[in-house]
Scaffold this motif. Structure first.
Motif, PDB file in Angstrom:
ATOM      1  N   LEU A 238      15.377  14.124  -0.528  1.00 56.77           N
ATOM      2  CA  LEU A 238      15.342  12.730  -0.083  1.00 56.77           C
ATOM      3  C   LEU A 238      15.814  12.603   1.363  1.00 56.77           C
ATOM      4  N   PRO A 239      15.157  11.764   2.167  1.00 60.41           N
ATOM      5  CA  PRO A 239      15.599  11.544   3.549  1.00 60.41           C
ATOM      6  C   PRO A 239      16.976  10.869   3.583  1.00 60.41           C
ATOM      7  N   GLU A 240      17.644  11.007   4.721  1.00 63.44           N
ATOM      8  CA  GLU A 240      18.940  10.368   4.887  1.00 63.44           C
ATOM      9  C   GLU A 240      18.799   8.860   4.703  1.00 63.44           C
ATOM     10  N   GLY A 241      19.734   8.273   3.990  1.00 60.31           N
ATOM     11  CA  GLY A 241      19.701   6.832   3.754  1.00 60.31           C
ATOM     12  C   GLY A 241      19.104   6.449   2.425  1.00 60.31           C
TER      13      GLY A 241
ATOM     14  N   ASP B 159       0.828  -1.203   0.000  1.00 59.32           N
ATOM     15  CA  ASP B 159       0.000   0.000   0.000  1.00 59.32           C
ATOM     16  C   ASP B 159       0.860   1.249   0.000  1.00 59.32           C
ATOM     17  N   ASP B 160       1.998   1.193   0.705  1.00 58.19           N
ATOM     18  CA  ASP B 160       2.904   2.338   0.791  1.00 58.19           C
ATOM     19  C   ASP B 160       4.342   1.850   0.594  1.00 58.19           C
TER      20      ASP B 160
ATOM     21  N   TYR C 267      16.318   4.353  -4.129  1.00 54.60           N
ATOM     22  CA  TYR C 267      16.813   3.122  -3.509  1.00 54.60           C
ATOM     23  C   TYR C 267      17.484   3.423  -2.177  1.00 54.60           C
ATOM     24  N   ARG C 268      17.655   2.374  -1.379  1.00 51.82           N
ATOM     25  CA  ARG C 268      18.352   2.506  -0.102  1.00 51.82           C
ATOM     26  C   ARG C 268      19.857   2.493  -0.338  1.00 51.82           C
ATOM     27  N   ARG C 269      20.533   3.442   0.278  1.00 48.98           N
ATOM     28  CA  ARG C 269      21.990   3.475   0.171  1.00 48.98           C
ATOM     29  C   ARG C 269      22.577   2.197   0.771  1.00 48.98           C
TER      30      ARG C 269
ATOM     31  N   SER D 206      11.843   1.604   5.934  1.00 48.23           N
ATOM     32  CA  SER D 206      12.091   0.604   6.975  1.00 48.23           C
ATOM     33  C   SER D 206      13.202  -0.371   6.599  1.00 48.23           C
ATOM     34  N   GLY D 207      13.538  -0.450   5.333  1.00 49.29           N
ATOM     35  CA  GLY D 207      14.563  -1.377   4.878  1.00 49.29           C
ATOM     36  C   GLY D 207      14.010  -2.670   4.316  1.00 49.29           C
ATOM     37  N   ALA D 208      12.692  -2.854   4.360  1.00 53.85           N
ATOM     38  CA  ALA D 208      12.088  -4.074   3.821  1.00 53.85           C
ATOM     39  C   ALA D 208      12.138  -4.082   2.296  1.00 53.85           C
TER      40      ALA D 208
END
Length: 285
Positions: free
Chosen positions: A113-116, A65-66, A232-234, A73-75
């Motif tokens: 973009l947020p950190e990470g 959904d989001d 993407y996640r760093r 969260s890293g999922a």
């Protein structure tokens, strides 16, 4: 070490080495590419998942959904989206900022973009931003299918929009009245019958009804850019995966996105649709 202990110790070491050898290499982590259940989102997710697999990794599409919450969260490792929408998500206070061109919007989005999190290259030829459609007769009367002509005909103009769709409040100096419709078919029927003077659509809408013309938003743009981009996640991707992710930007275009979106919207499997497109448009040439 006693004579009895030596052979026993050696046997234990050999057994341990044998067990390690039998265990084999550690399993490769499966990268999750997030998308909502929207047909267009699924198409983009499968495109980027295929790009990651091409770089030698394992990747799959997950519906959420989001998806951005999963990214946070890293999922989820990658979430494809559009530059303008992502900018408004991460920096809603600046949603009316003057950034409109693809490069301006991309830079503002990256800065927000947020950190990470990080962003790959945006697809210069693949976008899905709000667009205005009018009848062919109206376009001729206005002097051509140019969005910059719309403000000259703003007085009394009513633009249709599908309920729930986000459309710009204004086009240049014009703030047309908006009338909502339950679906695209009803909206364009109203345009055809003259009950509205214009209809909001998007540049990657699967198709326009016969007799409707999309107004071109030339430079300088009047509507904020919405180019395809992966977030993407760093640290989640290898260098080859990042390279492969960015190769999408040089291959995908608006026409292909619209065509694949239309097929999935009519019931085709998004993975099969994307695989067929990639067969004709390989990322690595």
């Amino acid at each position: 070490m006693s004579p009895a202990t030596g052979p026993r110790w050696l046997a234990l070491v050999l057994l341990a080495l044998l067990m390690v050898g039998c265990a084999g290499p550690a399993p490769v982590p499966v990268l999750q590419v997030g998308a909502t259940a929207d047909p267009q989102a699924l198409v983009l997710a499968h495109v980027y998942a295929a790009a990651l697999r091409q770089a030698g990794g394992a990747a799959e599409v997950v519906v959420a959904d989001d998806p951005l919450a999963g990214l946070d969260s890293g999922a989820i490792a990658v979430v494809p989206g559009f530059t303008g929408r992502l900018l408004r998500t991460f920096q809603p206070a600046d949603s009316t900022a003057p950034a409109r061109s693809p490069k301006q919007v991309y830079r503002a989005m990256v800065a927000a973009l947020p950190e990470g999190l990080a962003a790959g290259d945006y697809a210069t030829a693949a976008q899905d931003k709000p667009a205005v459609a009018v009848t062919a007769a109206t376009a001729d009367a206005w002097g051509g299918p140019d969005l910059r002509l719309l403000p000259r005909h703003c007085r009394g103009l009513v633009a249709g929009a599908v309920a729930g769709d986000r459309v710009p409040e204004k086009v240049g100096s014009c703030r047309p009245a908006v009338r909502e419709f339950p679906d695209t078919a009803t909206q364009f029927a109203a345009l055809r019958d003259g009950r509205i003077g214009a209809a909001w659509t998007s540049t990657a809408a699967p198709e326009l009804p016969s007799g409707a013309v999309q107004l071109v938003d030339d430079q300088p743009a009047l509507v904020q850019a919405e180019n395809v981009v992966p977030v993407y996640r760093r640290g989640a991707l290898t260098e080859p995966q990042l390279v492969s992710l960015n190769e999408v930007a040089g291959v995908l275009d608006t026409a292909a996105l619209a065509e694949m979106h239309g097929r999935v919207e009519h019931g085709a499997d998004p993975a099969e649709v994307v695989d067929a497109w990639l067969a004709e448009n390989p990322l690595r040439r």
